[in-house]
Design an enzyme around this catalytic site. Structure first.
Site, short mmCIF file in Angstrom:
data_model
loop_
_atom_site.label_atom_id
_atom_site.label_comp_id
_atom_site.label_asym_id
_atom_site.label_seq_id
_atom_site.Cartn_x
_atom_site.Cartn_y
_atom_site.Cartn_z
CB CYS A 151 -0.99 0.11 1.38
SG CYS A 151 -1.67 -1.59 1.60
CG HIS A 173 -0.44 3.38 4.59
ND1 HIS A 173 -0.34 2.41 4.03
CD2 HIS A 173 -0.06 3.09 5.70
CE1 HIS A 173 0.42 1.36 4.54
NE2 HIS A 173 0.48 1.88 5.72
CA CA Z 1 -3.09 -2.33 -0.54
#
Ligand code: CA
Length: 466
Positions: A97, A153
């Site tokens: 990610c 993130h």
């Molecule tokens: Ca991901």
């Protein structure tokens, strides 16, 4: 578009507002508006397309209808594919990610600035390095309203906050995953304020995206819409689950409901663009941030990558080749199928070019503007002859239709620790990476290895470990 048309688009809303002004006065107003210093400097803001990037999280390559998925209807994503371009060899620059989001927002291989891995257990000091300029920074500077809705993130400490990385507005969460029901564990923020969110999170993210579009419908905007669906935890609403009662496997049933909920929200957003009469002036991208996590682990979600082999976490195709769409009504031919390799690093230069922003070579972008390629999909000219991956000991290079890959052995049926020796696959004839032809092609192995080594030497040391 000619300058005349550009100015016309800019002043036309003004005409609507001044329709009661005597007719003969209008040309005078037109001249006054058309030759103000701002319009002489550059294309006027209203002539620039809105930019909408929709990111799904951990979506399997073949779970969408436009890739042949059958058990989970995705009518709205399919309509996006049918109305624009479907890129069958669409890659992301990593199998996790956070690194791929760093690449997406900078247009640069994230390993160039040490963002090679996801943050480890202690994410202190972690974030998109402050040396880097984001797509939001660049579009904001050009006069765009900028917003992030959903998953960040890229650092939860103050210097890394989205609103310090070019986004005017932020609704969402900082980390790598989030529960879909509040349950007292929610970490949703608006700006920097923690808020309570009673709605199922995928619906709340859709609601916030529509609200952003509604608010900025008259100005060019950049919306980065980062759903956490279909990442774990596997949580769906009972009502949506019930519509997938025919799926016996409970995990797959939950996954189907989560994906369907996201598709529904995307449909509502597309409708909102139509209702606001800006669907023609909005450039839309859709990708997954990495392949489906099909190997055992905490993020395994019942996704399917077939015919690709491998999973999230690996540099096999299943980890890095993803659903990838580009849609621009009136500019990209509906039903375009583009088969040359592209990568999510291309989204930034494509968006900036559409916005009329000149790319400075000093920015050292790795991505390229895809629009000229998408308007001529049958051409033999490729946006990239070579694409590269590095994730510690795992790595890969795709050069033409050949791929040399060292991947995580844990994807094999009988796992052992570490990585394999490099394998060579010819993807044009072996999309599933089933037949290693390294022994028969030592020169090809050496050529690809050499190209990868040159690239790898340009990279920074990872700033944090895996
Ligand atoms: Ca991901």
């Amino acid at each position: 578009m000619s300058n005349l048309n550009t100015h016309w688009i800019r002043v036309s809303p003004l005409f609507a507002r001044i329709s009661n002004v005597p007719f003969l006065v209008l040309p005078v107003i037109w001249l006054a508006v058309a030759f103000t210093p701002a319009t002489l400097m550059a294309d006027s803001p209203a002539s620039r397309p809105n930019v909408l990037i929709i990111v799904a999280d951990d979506l399997g390559y073949s779970d969408v209808g436009f890739h042949g998925g059958k058990d989970i209807p995705t009518p709205h994503l399919d309509s996006l594919a049918a109305g624009g371009a479907r890129l069958t060899n669409g890659y992301v620059s990593g199998p996790y990610c956070s690194p791929t989001r760093a690449g997406l927002l900078t247009g640069r291989y994230q390993q160039r600035f040490g963002h090679e891995f996801n943050p480890g257990g202690d994410s202190k000091g972690f974030g998109l390095p402050l040396t880097e300029t984001t797509m939001a920074n660049r579009l904001k500077e050009a006069g765009y309203a900028t917003g992030l809705v959903g998953k960040w993130h890229l650092g939860s400490e103050p210097p890394y906050h989205p609103q310090r990385r070019g986004f005017d507005e932020f609704y969402g969460f900082y980390g790598g995953q989030h529960t879909y029901f509040d349950k007292g564990r929610a970490q949703i923020v608006r700006g920097t304020e923690k808020i309570s969110e009673p709605e199922y999170l995928t619906k709340a993210i859709g609601r916030e995206a529509r609200s952003f579009v509604q608010k900025h419908r008259d100005a060019p905007f950049f919306l980065y819409l980062a759903f956490n669906a279909v990442h774990t935890p596997m949580e769906a609403e009972a009502e949506t689950l019930a519509t997938f009662a025919t799926i016996d496997n409970r995990a797959r049933q939950t996954y189907a409901a989560m994906l369907s909920a996201m598709d529904t929200e995307i449909g509502k957003l597309l409708q909102q663009l139509q209702d606001s009469k800006i669907d023609e002036n909005t450039l839309i991208f859709f990708i997954s941030d990495n392949g489906g996590p099909t190997m055992k682990g905490t993020t395994m979600n019942a996704s399917v990558n077939a015919p690709l082999r491998g999973s999230k976490r690996t540099t096999l195709e299943g980890g890095i080749r993803v659903p990838f769409l580009v849609h621009w009504k009136g500019r990209i031919e509906p039903g375009t199928v583009f088969n040359h390799p592209v990568i999510q690093l291309d989204i930034l230069p494509t968006a900036l070019a559409a916005a009329g922003i000149t790319i400075d070579p000093n920015w050292k972008l790795d991505g390229v503007d895809l629009l000229p390629f998408l308007s001529n999909p049958k051409s033999d000219t490729r946006p990239h002859e070579t694409l590269y991956w590095r994730l510690g000991e795992q790595n890969a290079i795709r050069h033409g239709d050949w791929k040399l890959v060292q991947y995580d052995r844990n994807v094999e049926e009988h796992p052992t620790k570490g990585v394999t020796s490099p394998k060579l696959y010819h993807l044009a004839t072996d999309i599933g990476e089933s037949s290693d032809v390294a022994a028969q092609n030592p020169d090809k192995v050496a050529e690809l290895r050499g190209l990868w080594e040159v690239w790898s030497h340009e990279l920074a040391e990872p700033k944090w470990g895996p």
